[in-house]
Design a protein around this motif. Structure first.
Motif, PDB file in Angstrom:
ATOM      1  N   ASN A 431       0.696  -1.204  -0.057  1.00 37.10           N
ATOM      2  CA  ASN A 431      -0.126   0.116  -0.144  1.00 37.10           C
ATOM      3  C   ASN A 431       0.889   1.260  -0.073  1.00 37.10           C
ATOM      4  OD1 ASN A 431      -2.813  -1.177   0.485  1.00 37.10           O
ATOM      5  ND2 ASN A 431      -1.671  -2.074   1.933  1.00 37.10           N
ATOM      6  N   ALA A 432       2.029   1.191   0.817  1.00 42.63           N
ATOM      7  CA  ALA A 432       2.908   2.479   0.880  1.00 42.63           C
ATOM      8  C   ALA A 432       3.519   2.817  -0.319  1.00 42.63           C
ATOM      9  CB  ALA A 432       3.963   2.084   1.743  1.00 42.63           C
ATOM     10  N   GLY A 455       8.815  -6.032  -8.150  1.00 46.85           N
ATOM     11  CA  GLY A 455       8.025  -5.514  -6.922  1.00 46.85           C
ATOM     12  C   GLY A 455       8.709  -6.068  -5.738  1.00 46.85           C
ATOM     13  N   ASP A 481       6.609  -0.545   6.842  1.00 49.58           N
ATOM     14  CA  ASP A 481       7.156  -0.962   7.859  1.00 49.58           C
ATOM     15  C   ASP A 481       7.757  -2.501   7.484  1.00 49.58           C
ATOM     16  OD1 ASP A 481       4.270  -1.759   8.011  1.00 49.58           O
ATOM     17  OD2 ASP A 481       4.468  -2.267  10.318  1.00 49.58           O
ATOM     18  N   SER A 482       7.105  -3.327   6.862  1.00 53.25           N
ATOM     19  CA  SER A 482       7.545  -4.457   6.388  1.00 53.25           C
ATOM     20  C   SER A 482       8.717  -4.521   5.551  1.00 53.25           C
ATOM     21  CB  SER A 482       6.503  -5.418   5.784  1.00 53.25           C
ATOM     22  OG  SER A 482       7.056  -6.538   5.156  1.00 53.25           O
ATOM     23  N   ALA A 483       8.562  -3.468   4.487  1.00 53.54           N
ATOM     24  CA  ALA A 483       9.510  -3.327   3.423  1.00 53.54           C
ATOM     25  C   ALA A 483      10.897  -2.706   4.130  1.00 53.54           C
ATOM     26  CB  ALA A 483       9.050  -2.535   2.486  1.00 53.54           C
ATOM     27  N   TYR A 512       1.249  -5.399   4.796  1.00 52.50           N
ATOM     28  CA  TYR A 512      -0.019  -5.111   4.148  1.00 52.50           C
ATOM     29  C   TYR A 512      -0.930  -4.117   5.224  1.00 52.50           C
ATOM     30  CZ  TYR A 512       1.238  -8.628   1.066  1.00 52.50           C
ATOM     31  OH  TYR A 512       1.877  -9.568   0.163  1.00 52.50           O
TER      32      TYR A 512
HETATM   33  N1  TZD Z   1       9.832 -10.535  -0.139  1.00 54.62           N
HETATM   34  C1  TZD Z   1      10.490  -9.863  -1.121  1.00 54.62           C
HETATM   35  C2  TZD Z   1      11.734  -9.916  -1.329  1.00 54.62           C
HETATM   36  N2  TZD Z   1       9.710  -9.066  -2.012  1.00 54.62           N
HETATM   37  C3  TZD Z   1       8.329  -9.297  -1.707  1.00 54.62           C
HETATM   38  N3  TZD Z   1       7.521  -8.407  -2.658  1.00 54.62           N
HETATM   39  C4  TZD Z   1       7.616  -9.930  -0.606  1.00 54.62           C
HETATM   40  C5  TZD Z   1       8.463 -10.539  -0.022  1.00 54.62           C
HETATM   41  C6  TZD Z   1       6.175  -9.710  -0.476  1.00 54.62           C
HETATM   42  N4  TZD Z   1       5.688  -8.727  -0.170  1.00 54.62           N
HETATM   43  C7  TZD Z   1       4.969  -7.777  -1.000  1.00 54.62           C
HETATM   44  O1  TZD Z   1       4.768  -7.832  -2.402  1.00 54.62           O
HETATM   45  S1  TZD Z   1       4.605  -6.279  -0.120  1.00 54.62           S
HETATM   46  C8  TZD Z   1       5.303  -6.729   1.262  1.00 54.62           C
HETATM   47  C9  TZD Z   1       5.859  -7.996   1.180  1.00 54.62           C
HETATM   48  C10 TZD Z   1       6.575  -8.796   2.406  1.00 54.62           C
HETATM   49  C11 TZD Z   1       5.170  -5.949   2.442  1.00 54.62           C
HETATM   50  C12 TZD Z   1       3.941  -5.200   2.513  1.00 54.62           C
HETATM   51  O2  TZD Z   1       3.797  -4.483   3.834  1.00 54.62           O
HETATM   52  P1  TZD Z   1       4.483  -3.183   4.060  1.00 54.62           P
HETATM   53  O3  TZD Z   1       3.577  -2.151   3.248  1.00 54.62           O
HETATM   54  O4  TZD Z   1       4.290  -2.760   5.465  1.00 54.62           O
HETATM   55  O5  TZD Z   1       5.969  -2.837   3.594  1.00 54.62           O
HETATM   56  P2  TZD Z   1       2.027  -1.821   3.414  1.00 54.62           P
HETATM   57  O6  TZD Z   1       2.028  -0.269   3.176  1.00 54.62           O
HETATM   58  O7  TZD Z   1       1.824  -2.016   4.833  1.00 54.62           O
HETATM   59  O8  TZD Z   1       1.138  -2.524   2.429  1.00 54.62           O
END
Ligand code: TZD
Ligand code: ADP
Length: 597
Positions: A431-432, A455, A481-483, A512
């Motif tokens: 989403n970010a 991605g 925060d995951s990224a 997410y």
């Molecule tokens: N691992 C790698 C190397 N690339 C990926 N794209 C993923 C796992 C799977 N993935 C996504 O496609 S987005 C994401 C992951 C783990 C993180 C989403 O959470 P976020 O962002 O906190 O970064 P939002 O804004 O909360 O959606």
């Protein structure tokens, strides 16, 4: 031993070597000789490469020291993958191969993900890894960090080379540079076994063995009939559309691309890393009417963009096709340097093969002065949708919910980027990513760097370091925060080199979103959530940077303004609603789910 291309280099080394670098002092004793270490450094310098991203260790520790002593900028990371991403995006920004230097086996493998990602994204990069003793590796006798790196790298990059003799370093580096930047750019692997570095060579012979690559990315002029075919198609279009991809951004043909768009009057859509090629506020931008123009267009000219998943493979409902795999009826013109790209998903009626600079200038020459603008009803229909969507978005952005959500936080980022159009923007998350791409306008070319074709999560801090080092501009990194977690330790690198990077974590406590629970009611949290109330800003403080927790748009704005003004490493933990966001952002449909009975 002397540096053979730059007589000033040995003098630049410290007069009293720091403790632990005794080998450097010996370098001055036999000026008529050189060695593998120096030949690698000299070959890179000779070819205009001034920065290396990497992580030291056996057998390349001394190479990093000597490179720094010889005046190269050596940016040392905490994990090779981040160094690799940094190198790849430096390549995208500069059209020169970004260099990533790693140790053998595990360090090599850590860098390899970035090399494969570079190849996938058409970024020029060279991964240089030290390797263990060939004889032992080939007999699998169990050397320190033993691995047949060349064989493993080959399928994941554009080209892979190994140099066994110091006399061949010049050729090895020349071939790596040509492979990385000519034609469709990509990742190249260069294997340098430990034994190569200390090999002594007479300085004169060494100097003669080096190659300054002439015209590393030769222009590729499109055939005149191909240009004519494309122009005919465009001329007959009722609802033409131009699609700009990151290849167009890479090509650095900014003025001609803008002239082509403006002189034809054709509406255009930028792919995410092509944003800013023309300012996103340009009246011909159809970005805010994307879901209308893709199915409605009759002729689409792709410039440096592939019809891959990001464009729904050029068919299906996105393009007005009846079923998910049906062609929507568009005719396509594809401007690309790769002659094999056309027809990869749907028929390309007019491929124009060449480098984008040459192709666009040939198209410009062909359109001449009397080109008729597209029909007014097409432009009017787009303007109507765009204005409606922009007004709707403005309404959403103006809201000020508590807690913050993606929109209210990104409304601030949008203003900050508008006020600082030269700043670099790095962006990852789900989403970010999606919200930032659609909300934050870009005003200049090659300012937006993101997860690209795969991605991929984890590019954040590596891209940020390279963006700051290569551009000298402030960097704003908008991170889920995951990224952020994939490369978060590099905040130490950002502090160590005192880089003007402002990281903003849109923190909703999870992948997410952060509100999932373990359906069994058991002790473990859901696989998708993180520690609640995490204090990410303290990570930056741990290394001397500025950490700010922001729970309102006003706090976020102040923190970002301070960061840009002070150029101090800053991390803003922007706490947003943990229920904000959808699974996988805008690509929810790609999640395989069990068929409902
Ligand atoms: N691992 C790698 C190397 N690339 C990926 N794209 C993923 C796992 C799977 N993935 C996504 O496609 S987005 C994401 C992951 C783990 C993180 C989403 O959470 P976020 O962002 O906190 O970064 P939002 O804004 O909360 O959606
Ligand atoms: P996006 O993800 O922005 O749609 P892609 O990465 O899919 O962009 O496409 C980039 C395309 O640009 C690739 O097909 C690549 O071959 C092409 N390309 C890269 N550099 C050049 C160049 N200098 N001239 C012409 N085409 C280029």
């Amino acid at each position: 031993m002397a540096s053979v291309t730059d007589p000033a280099a040995p003098a630049a080394a410290p007069a009293t070597p720091p403790s632990g670098v005794g080998q450097i002092a010996a370098d001055a004793q036999s000026p008529e000789m050189t060695d593998g270490f120096h030949l690698v450094i000299d070959a890179l310098k000779l070819n205009g490469i001034d920065t290396i991203f990497g992580l030291p260790g056996i057998p390349i520790t001394d190479l990093t020291r000597k490179a720094q002593a010889a005046g190269l900028r050596v940016i040392s990371f905490r994990h090779e993958q981040n160094a690799g991403y940094a190198a790849s995006i430096a390549g995208f920004m500069t059209q020169r191969p970004g260099i990533c230097l790693t140790v053998s086996a595990p360090g090599f493998l850590n860098g390899l993900t970035a090399l494969a990602n570079a190849t996938t994204n058409c970024f020029p990069m060279i991964l240089i890894s030290g390797s263990s003793e060939r004889e032992v590796v080939d007999l699998q006798q169990g050397d320190y960090e033993e691995m047949d790196q060349l064989a493993i790298a080959k399928p994941l990059c554009k080209a892979a080379f190994r140099v066994l003799h110091a006399e061949d370093i010049g050729v090895g580096i020349a071939r790596a540079i040509r492979a990385a930047v000519s034609g469709r750019p990509g990742g190249v692997y260069l294997d340098l076994p430990a034994k190569l570095f200390p090999q002594a060579v007479e300085a004169e012979a060494g100097r003669k063995s080096l190659i300054k690559v002439v015209d590393p990315a030769p222009r590729q002029i499109p055939a005149q009939d191909a240009v004519q075919r494309a122009l005919e198609l465009l001329k007959g279009a009722k609802r033409p559309l131009i699609l700009l991809g990151k290849g167009a951004a890479y090509a650095q043909a900014d003025a001609d691309i803008r002239a082509l768009v403006e002189r034809t009057g054709i509406p255009y859509l930028p792919m995410s890393m092509a944003k800013g090629l023309l300012p996103d506020t340009h009246e011909q931008s159809a970005a805010a009417a994307r879901s209308y123009v893709l199915p409605a267009a009759d002729v689409v000219m792709l410039i440096g963009a592939r019809l891959n998943w990001l464009l729904s493979h050029g068919k299906g409902k996105t393009w007005g096709g009846k079923g998910s795999k049906d062609w929507g009826g568009q005719k396509f013109i594809q401007v690309d340097i790769s002659p094999q790209e056309a027809d990869s998903n749907v028929r390309i009626d007019a491929p124009v093969v060449g480098d984008i600079g040459s192709c666009v200038s040939a198209l410009l020459a062909g359109i001449g002065p009397g080109w008729a603008k597209p029909p007014a009803d097409w432009l009017g229909a787009i303007a109507e949708r765009r204005n409606k969507n922009v007004a709707k978005m403005a309404e959403t952005l103006a809201r000020n919910p508590s807690p913050m959500n993606f929109h209210s936080a990104l409304n601030v980022v949008r203003d900050i980027v508008k006020a600082n159009p030269d700043a670099m923007l790095v962006n990852e998350g789900a989403n970010a990513l999606d919200f930032t791409r659609s909300i934050v306008d870009m005003y200049k070319p090659r300012k937006r760097l993101d997860v690209g074709t795969w991605g991929v999560m984890g590019i954040g801090m590596g891209f940020s370091v390279a963006a700051a080092v290569m551009s000298g501009q402030p960097v704003i990194a908008i991170e889920g925060d995951s990224a952020f977690g994939f490369s978060g330790m590099e905040v130490e690198t950002i502090c160590r080199y005192n880089l003007p990077v402002c990281v903003v974590i849109l923190n909703n406590n999870g992948v997410y979103r952060g509100d999932e629970v373990n359906p069994t009611g058991g002790r473990d949290p859901s696989p998708l959530v993180f520690v609640k109330g995490a204090r990410y800003e303290m990570l930056m403080e741990a290394f001397g940077g500025v950490g700010v927790k922001a729970t309102t748009p006003a706090e976020l704005r102040r923190a970002m303004e301070d960061a840009i003004a002070s150029r101090r490493p800053t991390l803003v933990n922007a706490v947003i609603d943990e229920g904000a966001g959808t699974e996988s952002g805008r690509i929810t449909a790609l999640n395989p789910t069990a068929k409902k009975k």
